[in-house]
Design a protein around this motif. Structure first.
Motif, mmCIF file in Angstrom:
data_model
loop_
_atom_site.group_PDB
_atom_site.id
_atom_site.type_symbol
_atom_site.label_atom_id
_atom_site.label_comp_id
_atom_site.label_asym_id
_atom_site.label_seq_id
_atom_site.Cartn_x
_atom_site.Cartn_y
_atom_site.Cartn_z
ATOM 1 N N ARG A 173 -58.118 -24.306 5.287
ATOM 2 C CA ARG A 173 -58.555 -24.943 4.051
ATOM 3 C C ARG A 173 -59.699 -25.918 4.318
ATOM 4 N NH1 ARG A 173 -52.850 -25.124 3.267
ATOM 5 N NH2 ARG A 173 -52.801 -27.295 4.008
ATOM 6 N N GLU A 174 -59.583 -26.701 5.371
ATOM 7 C CA GLU A 174 -60.616 -27.689 5.674
ATOM 8 C C GLU A 174 -61.936 -27.016 6.047
ATOM 9 O OE1 GLU A 174 -61.447 -31.445 8.742
ATOM 10 O OE2 GLU A 174 -59.458 -30.526 8.644
ATOM 11 N N LEU A 175 -61.855 -25.935 6.820
ATOM 12 C CA LEU A 175 -63.075 -25.224 7.209
ATOM 13 C C LEU A 175 -63.758 -24.603 5.997
ATOM 14 C CD1 LEU A 175 -64.785 -24.283 9.688
ATOM 15 C CD2 LEU A 175 -63.415 -22.199 9.674
ATOM 16 N N SER A 176 -62.946 -24.033 5.111
ATOM 17 C CA SER A 176 -63.505 -23.426 3.909
ATOM 18 C C SER A 176 -64.183 -24.468 3.028
ATOM 19 C CB SER A 176 -62.390 -22.726 3.118
ATOM 20 O OG SER A 176 -62.868 -22.206 1.905
ATOM 21 N N LYS A 177 -63.631 -25.671 2.992
ATOM 22 C CA LYS A 177 -64.160 -26.724 2.131
ATOM 23 C C LYS A 177 -65.358 -27.443 2.741
ATOM 24 C CE LYS A 177 -62.716 -31.006 -0.200
ATOM 25 N NZ LYS A 177 -61.575 -31.936 -0.436
ATOM 26 N N ASN A 178 -65.291 -27.727 4.042
ATOM 27 C CA ASN A 178 -66.286 -28.608 4.676
ATOM 28 C C ASN A 178 -67.204 -27.932 5.677
ATOM 29 O OD1 ASN A 178 -65.093 -30.789 3.269
ATOM 30 N ND2 ASN A 178 -63.585 -31.078 4.910
ATOM 31 N N GLY A 179 -66.931 -26.689 6.025
ATOM 32 C CA GLY A 179 -67.754 -26.006 7.016
ATOM 33 C C GLY A 179 -67.353 -26.308 8.448
ATOM 34 N N LYS A 180 -66.428 -27.196 8.654
ATOM 35 C CA LYS A 180 -65.838 -27.471 9.970
ATOM 36 C C LYS A 180 -64.462 -28.066 9.750
ATOM 37 C CE LYS A 180 -68.801 -30.222 11.843
ATOM 38 N NZ LYS A 180 -69.427 -31.189 12.801
ATOM 39 N N ALA A 181 -63.627 -28.007 10.778
ATOM 40 C CA ALA A 181 -62.260 -28.506 10.647
ATOM 41 C C ALA A 181 -61.861 -29.219 11.927
ATOM 42 C CB ALA A 181 -61.296 -27.354 10.359
ATOM 43 N N SER A 182 -61.378 -30.445 11.789
ATOM 44 C CA SER A 182 -60.978 -31.241 12.939
ATOM 45 C C SER A 182 -59.597 -30.833 13.439
ATOM 46 C CB SER A 182 -60.966 -32.728 12.574
ATOM 47 O OG SER A 182 -60.398 -33.491 13.619
ATOM 48 N N PHE A 183 -59.459 -30.790 14.743
ATOM 49 C CA PHE A 183 -58.175 -30.469 15.367
ATOM 50 C C PHE A 183 -57.316 -31.718 15.525
ATOM 51 C CE2 PHE A 183 -55.691 -28.801 19.183
ATOM 52 C CZ PHE A 183 -54.984 -27.854 18.454
ATOM 53 N N PRO A 214 -56.240 -29.860 22.882
ATOM 54 C CA PRO A 214 -57.678 -29.845 22.594
ATOM 55 C C PRO A 214 -58.505 -29.281 23.748
ATOM 56 C CG PRO A 214 -56.710 -31.909 21.870
ATOM 57 C CD PRO A 214 -55.665 -31.203 22.663
ATOM 58 N N ALA A 215 -58.097 -29.563 24.994
ATOM 59 C CA ALA A 215 -58.812 -28.996 26.142
ATOM 60 C C ALA A 215 -58.709 -27.477 26.138
ATOM 61 C CB ALA A 215 -58.252 -29.559 27.444
ATOM 62 N N LEU A 216 -57.547 -26.955 25.811
ATOM 63 C CA LEU A 216 -57.344 -25.511 25.736
ATOM 64 C C LEU A 216 -58.263 -24.888 24.696
ATOM 65 C CD1 LEU A 216 -55.463 -23.460 27.132
ATOM 66 C CD2 LEU A 216 -53.781 -23.893 25.338
ATOM 67 N N TYR A 261 -60.440 -34.822 24.485
ATOM 68 C CA TYR A 261 -61.563 -34.350 23.683
ATOM 69 C C TYR A 261 -61.278 -34.487 22.194
ATOM 70 C CZ TYR A 261 -62.853 -31.950 28.030
ATOM 71 O OH TYR A 261 -63.178 -31.664 29.337
ATOM 72 N N ASP A 262 -62.340 -34.713 21.429
ATOM 73 C CA ASP A 262 -62.300 -34.535 19.981
ATOM 74 C C ASP A 262 -62.863 -33.152 19.688
ATOM 75 O OD1 ASP A 262 -61.295 -37.109 19.448
ATOM 76 O OD2 ASP A 262 -63.313 -37.966 19.545
ATOM 77 N N VAL A 263 -62.067 -32.320 19.056
ATOM 78 C CA VAL A 263 -62.429 -30.912 18.853
ATOM 79 C C VAL A 263 -62.576 -30.629 17.367
ATOM 80 C CG1 VAL A 263 -61.594 -28.535 19.050
ATOM 81 C CG2 VAL A 263 -61.392 -30.085 20.997
#
Length: 509
Positions: free
Chosen positions: A190-200, A321-323, A497-499
């Motif tokens: 949902r976040e990717l569809s709305k914003n073009g990226k999605a935070s993990f 996040p590393a994975l 990491y921030d992914v």
């Protein structure tokens, strides 16, 4: 394809991959870097390096470690080049005024590193965080299992208690993981569809909820803890680890506050009490077992809190996040295709069930997880103290170590030893395939021991080692049952990491 996520008690499950979930492993003897009498000793060399002037040398090394160009990697690399040796002397942070003795012998290669696990030659008492130990005010007044040496009587009882928890709740792990991470992936879509990226970043809340539901049968959101668990844990961990962390602040602010004096535990006391109350109210069956073993409910609660929040949640928070970073990096589309085909084929041929036995057939998936542990170990710093005079070796020389000297291993260098691993600095997803690849597993050391060995009450290998491997495999399986491919952007943070996902291609077959 309909997929079923089956409990660990499935008749299809082989017990071998998860020894720690079924019973304590037998006593193990780890490989040592000291040569036997039959082996020819390499040329003896005095350990190079020095500690500088008392007090000032430690501060100089601390500032270089945290704030020089290239950070801690360059701190070690420059000294390795200067001394032409992977073994040398240096001061490790924090130094004054937190640690009374910052002097260590640094080990940077895969040959010398295993001496850190050889309990016939080293001890591990109060060395979990290195040259300093956090105040026991942060852990209810107790020295927690992680700080105990196996020679101490309580070590066996407390580690047995963690094994009991893992075994007792093992049937819940796979179904709960699927349930919780399906919700996370739905939110990412949902976040990717709305914003073009999605935070993990939602992994933090998902992981904490999963662990609480899987281990204790309680959703923290249904208690007074609510959704505050991850933020409370993060604050508490900061108070434990601040002397060896950098938050990216200017050094004239950060160094005095984090590295020169301890953060007062009073500022996190109420937060820790909320966590304690949650576990005390949720883990009754573990506390009852503790009493049967002669451990007070209070001490047991502080230990399972630490094991769940610091060790397990902290590990998942860093490693997941590393994975995603290493698998989801640019140029991995072919790897994604191979993983999707292997994972879906194995699940289909096993009646649509995801079990441990099913995952054992996914050789590439297993290799990818091991490769991430190798290239980006979640616990990079490991310590031990020599309890006798001994000789250690790297690939070129032998070195004499005196009783009482502190040994320090920087794992990201040891597990990227170019004399052991080809293309050591590269992520090679299929590195551990085949007979030759499997031979390299003994050099994967993230768990405070070789990947080929198992935790027991008589060693210091992480009691949740097999659990962490299991859930890491589950994450990869979940990803490639749901998506054909994905791509991420990752930036370094204080803890990993921030992914951000920039693409998630839904499964087409």
């Amino acid at each position: 394809m309909e997929v079923k996520f089956t409990s660990l008690s499935s008749k299809a499950i082989s017990p071998a991959p998860l020894k720690a979930l079924s019973s304590e492993a037998e006593s193990l003897s780890f490989p040592t870097s000291e040569p036997t009498k039959q082996q020819q000793l390499l040329p003896l060399r005095i350990i190079p390096g020095d500690y500088g002037l008392p007090f000032f040398g430690a501060i100089k090394d601390r500032l270089e470690y945290f704030y020089s160009d290239g950070g801690r990697n360059e701190f070690f690399r420059s000294r390795q080049q200067k001394y032409n040796s992977t073994i040398f002397r240096a001061n490790m942070p924090p130094g004054p005024f937190v640690a009374s003795d910052p002097k260590v012998i640094v080990l940077l290669d895969g040959k010398s590193f295993p001496v850190l696990f050889d309990l016939t030659k080293v001890e591990k008492k109060d060395l979990f965080t290195g040259t300093y130990m956090p105040s026991t005010n942060l852990t209810g007044g107790y020295r927690i299992l992680s700080y105990l040496d196996p020679s101490e009587p309580k070590h066996e009882k407390l580690k047995h208690l963690i094994f009991f928890l893992l075994k007792s709740r093992s049937n819940n792990i796979i179904p709960q993981f699927h349930s919780n991470y399906t919700d996370l992936f739905d939110s990412l879509d949902r976040e990717l569809s709305k914003n073009g990226k999605a935070s993990f970043s939602g992994n933090d809340q998902t992981a904490f909820t999963f662990l609480c539901r899987a281990f204790y049968g309680t959703d923290p959101k249904d208690t007074s803890l609510g959704s505050d668990g991850p933020s409370l844990v993060q604050k508490w961990v900061l108070f434990n680890l601040s002397p060896e962390l950098s938050l990216g602040l200017p050094k004239f602010i950060e160094d005095p506050i984090l590295h020169t004096f301890r953060l007062p535990s009073i500022f996190v006391k109420s937060d820790y009490k909320r966590l304690y109350d949650f576990f005390y109210g949720s883990a009754g069956f573990v506390l009852e077992e503790a009493e049967r073993q002669g451990i007070s409910r209070d001490e047991a609660c502080h230990n399972i809190l630490f094991a769940t929040c610091f060790n397990t949640f902290g590990g998942v928070k860093i490693f997941f996040p590393a994975l995603m970073k290493w698998i989801g990096g640019p140029g991995n589309k072919e790897l994604h295709s191979r993983l999707a085909q292997e994972i879906r084929s194995a699940v289909k041929s096993n009646g649509g069930e995801v079990t441990i036995a099913t995952m054992e057939e996914m050789l590439l998936m297993k290799s990818v997880v091991y490769e991430t542990f190798r290239i980006d170990p979640p616990v990079p710093l490991q310590y031990a103290k020599a309890k006798q005079d001994m000789v250690i070796e790297n690939h070129e020389n032998s070195f004499q170590v005196k009783k009482g000297e502190m040994l320090f291993g920087f794992q990201p260098f040891a597990t990227k030893d170019p004399k052991i691993f080809e293309r050591a600095e590269e992520f090679v997803g299929d590195r551990f395939l085949g007979e030759e690849g499997e031979k390299l597993l003994k050099y994967v050391l993230w768990s405070n021991g070789p990947e080929t060995e198992s935790p027991s009450v008589r060693n210091k290998q992480c009691p949740g080692k097999d659990f962490v491997v299991l859930v890491s495999r589950l994450l990869v399986v979940e990803m490639f049952l749901r998506y054909d491919s994905f791509e991420v952007e990752a930036t370094k943070s204080a803890l990993g990491y921030d992914v951000n996902f920039i693409s998630l291609a839904k499964a087409t077959s």
